[in-house]
Write an enzyme that holds these catalytic residues in place. Sequence first.
Site, PDB file in Angstrom:
ATOM      1  N   ARG A  73      53.206  67.293  33.016  1.00 31.12           N
ATOM      2  CA  ARG A  73      53.170  67.419  34.323  1.00 31.12           C
ATOM      3  C   ARG A  73      52.104  67.654  35.064  1.00 31.12           C
ATOM      4  O   ARG A  73      51.486  68.560  34.649  1.00 31.12           O
ATOM      5  CB  ARG A  73      54.384  68.574  34.666  1.00 31.12           C
ATOM      6  N   TYR A 201      55.678  60.224  32.668  1.00 27.19           N
ATOM      7  CA  TYR A 201      55.893  61.310  31.730  1.00 27.19           C
ATOM      8  C   TYR A 201      57.108  61.756  32.232  1.00 27.19           C
ATOM      9  O   TYR A 201      57.454  62.292  33.368  1.00 27.19           O
ATOM     10  CB  TYR A 201      54.716  62.374  31.810  1.00 27.19           C
ATOM     11  N   LYS A 210      63.142  69.071  36.182  1.00 28.91           N
ATOM     12  CA  LYS A 210      62.460  70.027  36.965  1.00 28.91           C
ATOM     13  C   LYS A 210      62.728  69.819  38.343  1.00 28.91           C
ATOM     14  O   LYS A 210      62.599  70.864  39.227  1.00 28.91           O
ATOM     15  CB  LYS A 210      60.997  70.194  36.573  1.00 28.91           C
ATOM     16  N   HIS A 230      64.841  79.051  35.325  1.00 29.55           N
ATOM     17  CA  HIS A 230      64.077  78.507  34.213  1.00 29.55           C
ATOM     18  C   HIS A 230      64.644  79.260  33.083  1.00 29.55           C
ATOM     19  O   HIS A 230      63.816  79.975  32.398  1.00 29.55           O
ATOM     20  CB  HIS A 230      62.776  78.532  34.614  1.00 29.55           C
ATOM     21  N   SER A 252      56.181  78.580  29.606  1.00 26.12           N
ATOM     22  CA  SER A 252      56.045  77.560  28.470  1.00 26.12           C
ATOM     23  C   SER A 252      55.529  78.235  27.423  1.00 26.12           C
ATOM     24  O   SER A 252      54.796  79.018  27.563  1.00 26.12           O
ATOM     25  CB  SER A 252      55.440  76.467  28.737  1.00 26.12           C
ATOM     26  N   CYS A 254      56.711  80.059  24.812  1.00 22.17           N
ATOM     27  CA  CYS A 254      56.883  81.235  24.346  1.00 22.17           C
ATOM     28  C   CYS A 254      58.312  81.351  23.497  1.00 22.17           C
ATOM     29  O   CYS A 254      58.999  82.090  23.325  1.00 22.17           O
ATOM     30  CB  CYS A 254      57.315  82.351  25.580  1.00 22.17           C
ATOM     31  N   ASP A 281      66.692  75.262  28.832  1.00 15.19           N
ATOM     32  CA  ASP A 281      65.820  75.271  30.046  1.00 15.19           C
ATOM     33  C   ASP A 281      66.189  75.754  31.271  1.00 15.19           C
ATOM     34  O   ASP A 281      65.412  76.160  32.055  1.00 15.19           O
ATOM     35  CB  ASP A 281      65.134  73.834  29.880  1.00 15.19           C
ATOM     36  N   ARG A 379      56.985  65.282  22.811  1.00 14.10           N
ATOM     37  CA  ARG A 379      58.275  65.513  23.192  1.00 14.10           C
ATOM     38  C   ARG A 379      59.583  64.712  22.324  1.00 14.10           C
ATOM     39  O   ARG A 379      59.358  63.550  21.921  1.00 14.10           O
ATOM     40  CB  ARG A 379      58.814  65.309  24.575  1.00 14.10           C
TER      41      ARG A 379
HETATM   42  C1  OXD Z   1      58.471  73.086  30.859  1.00 12.30           C
HETATM   43  C2  OXD Z   1      59.267  72.293  30.359  1.00 12.30           C
HETATM   44  O1  OXD Z   1      56.975  72.729  30.807  1.00 12.30           O
HETATM   45  O2  OXD Z   1      60.338  72.754  30.053  1.00 12.30           O
HETATM   46  O3  OXD Z   1      58.841  74.266  31.138  1.00 12.30           O
HETATM   47  O4  OXD Z   1      58.823  71.094  30.061  1.00 12.30           O
HETATM   48 MN    MN Z   2      60.737  74.393  30.863  1.00 16.10          MN
END
Ligand code: OXD
Ligand code: MN
Length: 596
Positions: A73, A201, A210, A230, A252, A254, A281, A379
Amino acid sequence: MTKFPTKNKKLIKWIDQKALLCQPDEIVWIDGSAAQKRQLEEECLVSGELIKLNEEKLPGCFLHRTKPDDVARTEHLTFICTKRKRDAGPNNNWMSPAKGYQKARAIFKGAMKGRTMYVIPFSMGPVGSQFSKIGVELTDSKYVVLNMLIMARCGNDVLRQLEKDDHFTKCLHSKAELDINKRLILHFPEDNTIWSVGSGYGGNVLLGKKCLSLRIASFLGKKEGWLAEHMLIMGIEEPNGHIEYIAAAFPSACGKTNLAMLIPPEGLRVKGYRIWTVGDDISWMRIDSDGSLWAINPETGFFGVAPGTNSKSNPTMVETVSKNTIYTNVLLKPDRTVWWEGADGPVPEEGIDWQGKPWRPGLLDEHENPVKGAHANSRFTTPITNCPTASFRIDQHHGVPISAIIFGGRRAHLTPLVYESFDWQHGVFVGAIMSSELTAAQVGKLGTVRRDPMAMFPFCGYNMADYFGHWLALGKKMKKPPKIFNVNWFRTDEEGKFIWPGFGENLRILEWILDRCNNKVEGVKTPIGYIPLQSDIDLTGLKIPALTMQKLFEIDKSKWLEELKGIKDFFKLFKRDLPKELWREYEQLHDRLKAE
Ligand code: OXD
Ligand code: MN
């Protein structure tokens, strides 16, 4: 001329306008059928957008590679375009809607010449649920279409729903030239519109994720009285069949995805727990007619980080990604299976790296740095129905009732393994002071603390001061608000080694959290909140020295007072907009730390 399979005039007009701007050769509607999906996959194999993987070992799986400068991102190119700058807040990059449309229009102009424009009607949440929101994404990327088919409910069912209700988020995407200098991810919350151009991406282009489900949805949630968060959602079932659901927010890196599908540790096995994964997510939460908080996962798939995923960190995900999965930027092995750093099994002796170049272990670049086989942010996109722990309530229109909300971060020395807030308002403060330390996987100085309230800092589509206010207001409307907790799996010793084993063992902490929700155990009051009586954490089968347990729950007042300075600086960003209640909580925490 395209036939429009809809009578929705608003939709037809919008598509006509955007086709005029982007000038595609043709327009194709995504109907959600298996036949159309297969055809698109075939076309991608011919164009090279996808590589077919070993059908025996990875049935229905493909590999995709993005451009090397289009792998994550791009937050600096992501904007919230509201009339007033104040409404985007200090947490967002801002551009006026007029300027945003003008700048992006110049890049979109003619960008789809020689290409097809796909029209993807999609529903975030079960089609027809009051919880759900509909979007329509126009894109010139087949990769986007195939990923969206995994991540959201797409096609004719959604289109039929749109005949009844013509509210939808207008999502426009074009790869254009995939040029980072002509890349913009723009959100126009006041127009319910997203424009993304110049990227391929996932996080920038799967606009249901998102962009819609967090940034636009958080704005809609504020307006309509609900929350877009989130957060993972998971259920914990006891042998008597009773299931309690929790929602948890972590920045992110964690382990949110790992927690959502954990395997109970050996020592707790006799208790017969079963874990149900609702989402990894995003959580949309509403106060339902019973006065409590209910949540749905608006997505239908996981867009997860590959590196580090293995049979220890997440055996459930290893099984999930074994079929019908699109891999992006991982290493291709000679047998046409895939690998990433931290995957199961031996490091392959050779392969093709994420940039399509020959790779072998120990390879160095021109600066003598190791070359990774898979990109650090490589990913997989995989359907939730593949997941052996997928909840049977994923399609239920009202979702699941939430007993506890958990916030967490990565703090080596500050935050105890778990603590509980005193009440909802204090819990909102606990979420607002969330922070995490940078790891080697992120750009920046190791150990630097990044403030990330509710893990929403990059995703809140409006001024976060108003967002905190919204959380506070919702708490007052609930008959039985969930209890709010904070966890930290990442405490270390002096040598920097983790002192809590994490992964499946985290269930021991979730067990205490649920015991608190059900008033089964007492908490110990500390200046920051309630912590467990150590005898209330079931450590059966886990060898952890008493001293380590003490360390895991240590609250160092001088460190906390130091932390308050960082919190104050952060709160000051919001000037007079920050709710007074949060300053009051800040003062009270300060006083409690000083008093004892
Ligand atoms: C993030 C994702 O960056 O879920 O939180 O890709
Ligand atoms: Mn996320």
